[in-house]
Scaffold this motif. Structure first.
Motif, PDB file in Angstrom:
ATOM      1  N   GLN A  73       0.820  -1.210   0.000  1.00 54.70           N
ATOM      2  CA  GLN A  73       0.000   0.000   0.000  1.00 54.70           C
ATOM      3  C   GLN A  73       0.852   1.257   0.000  1.00 54.70           C
ATOM      4  OE1 GLN A  73      -3.336  -0.250  -0.412  1.00 54.70           O
ATOM      5  NE2 GLN A  73      -3.241   1.955  -0.791  1.00 54.70           N
ATOM      6  N   ALA A  74       1.963   1.240   0.738  1.00 54.00           N
ATOM      7  CA  ALA A  74       2.838   2.412   0.778  1.00 54.00           C
ATOM      8  C   ALA A  74       3.412   2.722  -0.598  1.00 54.00           C
ATOM      9  CB  ALA A  74       3.961   2.189   1.787  1.00 54.00           C
ATOM     10  N   GLN A  75       3.582   1.693  -1.407  1.00 51.73           N
ATOM     11  CA  GLN A  75       4.111   1.886  -2.749  1.00 51.73           C
ATOM     12  C   GLN A  75       3.036   2.308  -3.748  1.00 51.73           C
ATOM     13  OE1 GLN A  75       5.856  -1.996  -3.265  1.00 51.73           O
ATOM     14  NE2 GLN A  75       7.883  -1.321  -2.569  1.00 51.73           N
ATOM     15  N   THR A  76       1.782   2.263  -3.295  1.00 51.69           N
ATOM     16  CA  THR A  76       0.671   2.578  -4.206  1.00 51.69           C
ATOM     17  C   THR A  76       0.012   3.901  -3.867  1.00 51.69           C
ATOM     18  OG1 THR A  76       0.253   0.212  -4.424  1.00 51.69           O
ATOM     19  CG2 THR A  76      -1.502   1.691  -5.156  1.00 51.69           C
ATOM     20  N   TYR A  84     -11.491  12.716  -0.294  1.00 51.30           N
ATOM     21  CA  TYR A  84     -11.801  11.852  -1.433  1.00 51.30           C
ATOM     22  C   TYR A  84     -12.091  10.444  -0.917  1.00 51.30           C
ATOM     23  CZ  TYR A  84      -8.867  15.634  -3.158  1.00 51.30           C
ATOM     24  OH  TYR A  84      -8.324  16.871  -3.385  1.00 51.30           O
ATOM     25  N   HIS A  85     -12.761   9.655  -1.734  1.00 56.20           N
ATOM     26  CA  HIS A  85     -12.911   8.232  -1.459  1.00 56.20           C
ATOM     27  C   HIS A  85     -11.624   7.510  -1.853  1.00 56.20           C
ATOM     28  CE1 HIS A  85     -17.237   8.601  -0.791  1.00 56.20           C
ATOM     29  NE2 HIS A  85     -17.320   9.319  -1.896  1.00 56.20           N
ATOM     30  N   THR A  86     -11.359   6.379  -1.209  1.00 54.48           N
ATOM     31  CA  THR A  86     -10.260   5.514  -1.642  1.00 54.48           C
ATOM     32  C   THR A  86     -10.777   4.074  -1.725  1.00 54.48           C
ATOM     33  OG1 THR A  86      -9.414   4.906   0.561  1.00 54.48           O
ATOM     34  CG2 THR A  86      -8.624   6.978  -0.401  1.00 54.48           C
ATOM     35  N   ASP A  87     -10.049   3.234  -2.417  1.00 59.26           N
ATOM     36  CA  ASP A  87     -10.496   1.853  -2.594  1.00 59.26           C
ATOM     37  C   ASP A  87     -10.178   0.973  -1.394  1.00 59.26           C
ATOM     38  OD1 ASP A  87      -7.750   1.807  -2.892  1.00 59.26           O
ATOM     39  OD2 ASP A  87      -7.744   0.615  -4.729  1.00 59.26           O
ATOM     40  N   GLY A  90     -13.444   1.416   2.455  1.00 61.47           N
ATOM     41  CA  GLY A  90     -14.708   0.690   2.533  1.00 61.47           C
ATOM     42  C   GLY A  90     -14.561  -0.750   3.004  1.00 61.47           C
ATOM     43  N   PRO A  91     -13.671  -1.548   2.394  1.00 58.73           N
ATOM     44  CA  PRO A  91     -13.493  -2.924   2.851  1.00 58.73           C
ATOM     45  C   PRO A  91     -13.038  -3.023   4.314  1.00 58.73           C
ATOM     46  CG  PRO A  91     -12.561  -2.649   0.667  1.00 58.73           C
ATOM     47  CD  PRO A  91     -12.932  -1.273   1.138  1.00 58.73           C
ATOM     48  N   PHE A  92     -12.192  -2.086   4.734  1.00 58.41           N
ATOM     49  CA  PHE A  92     -11.748  -2.072   6.127  1.00 58.41           C
ATOM     50  C   PHE A  92     -12.920  -1.821   7.075  1.00 58.41           C
ATOM     51  CE2 PHE A  92     -10.101   0.925   9.527  1.00 58.41           C
ATOM     52  CZ  PHE A  92      -9.668  -0.076  10.389  1.00 58.41           C
ATOM     53  N   GLY A 292      -6.970   9.960   9.707  1.00 59.23           N
ATOM     54  CA  GLY A 292      -7.883   8.879  10.060  1.00 59.23           C
ATOM     55  C   GLY A 292      -8.480   8.217   8.826  1.00 59.23           C
ATOM     56  N   GLY A 293      -8.365   6.897   8.737  1.00 57.65           N
ATOM     57  CA  GLY A 293      -8.920   6.180   7.591  1.00 57.65           C
ATOM     58  C   GLY A 293      -8.096   6.294   6.330  1.00 57.65           C
ATOM     59  N   ASN A 294      -6.829   6.712   6.443  1.00 57.60           N
ATOM     60  CA  ASN A 294      -6.002   6.833   5.240  1.00 57.60           C
ATOM     61  C   ASN A 294      -5.785   5.454   4.614  1.00 57.60           C
ATOM     62  OD1 ASN A 294      -3.142   5.752   6.001  1.00 57.60           O
ATOM     63  ND2 ASN A 294      -3.679   7.084   7.730  1.00 57.60           N
ATOM     64  N   PRO A 295      -5.490   5.379   3.327  1.00 59.77           N
ATOM     65  CA  PRO A 295      -5.371   4.085   2.651  1.00 59.77           C
ATOM     66  C   PRO A 295      -4.340   3.149   3.277  1.00 59.77           C
ATOM     67  CG  PRO A 295      -5.480   5.849   1.035  1.00 59.77           C
ATOM     68  CD  PRO A 295      -5.369   6.504   2.377  1.00 59.77           C
TER      69      PRO A 295
END
Length: 414
Positions: A73-76, A84-87, A90-92, A292-295
Motif C-alpha cells: 500500500q505504501a508503494q501505491t 476523497y474516497h479511496t479503494d 470501505g473494505p476495512f 484517520g482512515g487513510n489508505p
C-alpha cells in the motif's frame, strides 16, 4: 535462556534524555529489532516480549503478512485525506463492523482520538436523540479508568498524577466505583447520556470486575436510555480470549472504541464503532481527521482483522492465557500476592514489602524478559497473541528466578 547481559549503548539513551521530553521512564534497554515474540537490543541480546506495546503488537513484531500489506500500500497510495474516497477504506470498515456486530465505524488514529470521538457522539446523541437540554449531558465513568492523555480524558481520571497541573477540565463527567452496579444506578439521571467503561481495567492494574457487572450495566443503560460504550482499545481484538472483552458476558454495547492491535503493530489505527442511531448524529464537518482512515492505515487494519479471524487468535489467547495463569498460580514465592486477568492480559500483584513492580521488571529484564509495571505493585504480562507454551514457560521461569533475588524489607532491616 539468553546470553549474559551486555552494556547498552549510552548514546541512544543520552540523546533521548538530552533532546526528548521526560514524560516516560523506560527500562534501561535500547531495542533495535523485533520478530514475532522476540526483541533484540543493539548489542544483539534477545528478549522475550511479554508486553507487546500495551497490546499494540498482538500479532507479533514484523508479521510478514502485515509488513507485506503495509509495503504494497505504501508503494501505491498512502494518504489522501478524507476529502476523497479511496479503494481501501470501505473494505476495512465493512470488516470492522462485521467482526464487532455494529453498524458503522468512524476511523481515527490513536486510542485517545477514538475515545474523544465516542464522547462527542454520546453528547450529540443525548441532545439530538434523547432530548437532553443543551450543555447538560453527563457521562458516567468508573474510578480507575484510563482512556488516554488528552485534557478531556485526564479530566475524568481518578489518578492524581494524570490530572495535576493540566486543569481546568471539561465538565460533564460523573465518577463511580468500578464494579459497583448500585453506584452506577444511583448516578444515572435524566441528563445521563452514556456509561463509558473498560470491560477490564488495564492501566489500573489488570482489574477484572465482578461476574455479571457488564450484563447488569447493559440492563441499566437500556432501562434508562443511556448508551453503553465499552473502551476496548487495549482489551479488544482477541486480547482477552474473545473478539471483544464484553463478549465474555454476551454484552452488546452501543459503541466500542478500538485501537492498538488494529494497526498490526506497525502504525497507529483506531476507530469508534457504534449502532446506526449513535453514528447517525454525525454529519459532514462535525468530526474528522486528516490521517484517520487513510489508505495505508485501512490496508494494514484490514489485513490485521483478516489475520485475527483466519488464525483464530482470540481462541489462541484464551488457551494460552489459561495456561499462563495456571503456571503463574503454581509459582511459590511470598512476593507474588495475586494473579488476575483474562486471556493474554494478566496482572501479577507484587507484595511491596519485597519489591516494587518496577524492580521486578528490571530483574526480569536481566533474565531476558521484557514487561512493564503499573501502579507500583503490578507486573503486566501481555505477550503477542502468537506466543506458544514453551515461550510462556520461559517467561514464568524467568519470573521465578527474578523473585528469588528479593527478600522482605523487615528481614533486610534485621
Amino acid at each position: 535462556m539468553t546470553a549474559a547481559p551486555t552494556a547498552v549503548s549510552s548514546t541512544a539513551m543520552e540523546l533521548e534524555a538530552r533532546w526528548g521530553a521526560l514524560n516516560y521512564h523506560p527500562l534501561p534497554v535500547v531495542l533495535s529489532r523485533g520478530e514475532g515474540v522476540w526483541l533484540w537490543d543493539e548489542s544483539g541480546r534477545r528478549y522475550l516480549d511479554m508486553m507487546s506495546a500495551y497490546s499494540a503488537v498482538s500479532f507479533g513484531h514484523s508479521h510478514p503478512e502485515l509488513v507485506a500489506a503495509l509495503t504494497r500500500q505504501a508503494q501505491t497510495l498512502a494518504v489522501t485525506s478524507r476529502a476523497y474516497h479511496t479503494d481501501r477504506l470501505g473494505p476495512f470498515l465493512e470488516q470492522l463492523c462485521r467482526l464487532t456486530g455494529l453498524d458503522r465505524a468512524l476511523p481515527m488514529n490513536t486510542g485517545a482520538e477514538a475515545v474523544e470521538t465516542a464522547i462527542k457522539a454520546a453528547r450529540k446523541w443525548g441532545y439530538t436523540v434523547k432530548g437532553v437540554a443543551e450543555g447538560r449531558a453527563q457521562i458516567i465513568v468508573p474510578a480507575g479508568n484510563f482512556a488516554g492523555r488528552t485534557t478531556t480524558i485526564v479530566g475524568f481520571s481518578s489518578e492524581p498524577q494524570y490530572r495535576h497541573g493540566f486543569g481546568p477540565f471539561a465538565p460533564g463527567f460523573v465518577q463511580v466505583p468500578y464494579g459497583d452496579v448500585a453506584a452506577l444506578e444511583r448516578a444515572i439521571t435524566p441528563d445521563t447520556v452514556a456509561f463509558f467503561v473498560e470491560p477490564i481495567q488495564g492501566e489500573a492494574g489488570i482489574v477484572v470486575p465482578p461476574e455479571g457487572y457488564l450484563r447488569a450495566a447493559r440492563e441499566l443503560c437500556t432501562r434508562h436510555r443511556v448508551l453503553l460504550i465499552c473502551d476496548e482499545v487495549q482489551t479488544g481484538l482477541g486480547r482477552t480470549g474473545r473478539m471483544l472483552a464484553c463478549d465474555h458476558e454476551g454484552v452488546k454495547p452501543d459503541g466500542v472504541t478500538l485501537g492498538k492491535a488494529l494497526g498490526g503493530g506497525l502504525l497507529p489505527v483506531s476507530a469508534f464503532v457504534a449502532r446506526e442511531e449513535v453514528m447517525s448524529v454525525f454529519g459532514p464537518g462535525d468530526h474528522g481527521s486528516t490521517f484517520g482512515g487513510n489508505p495505508l492505515a485501512a490496508a494494514v487494519g484490514l489485513a490485521a482483522l483478516q489475520l485475527l479471524e483466519r488464525d483464530r487468535l482470540a481462541e489462541q489467547a484464551d488457551r494460552q492465557g489459561r495456561y499462563l495463569r495456571e503456571r503463574l498460580l503454581a509459582v511459590e514465592h511470598p512476593a507474588l500476592l495475586e494473579v488476575r486477568g483474562k486471556g493474554l492480559l494478566v496482572g501479577v500483584e507484587i507484595d511491596p514489602r519485597f519489591a516494587s513492580a518496577r524492580a521486578v521488571c528490571e530483574a526480569l529484564m536481566a533474565e531476558g524478559v521484557l514487561s512493564k509495571d503499573t501502579h507500583d505493585t503490578v507486573v503486566r504480562l501481555a505477550p503477542p497473541l502468537v506466543v506458544n507454551r514453551a515461550e510462556i514457560d520461559l517467561a514464568v521461569a524467568a519470573l521465578e528466578r527474578a523473585l528469588q533475588s528479593f527478600e522482605p524489607v523487615d528481614r533486610l532491616a534485621a
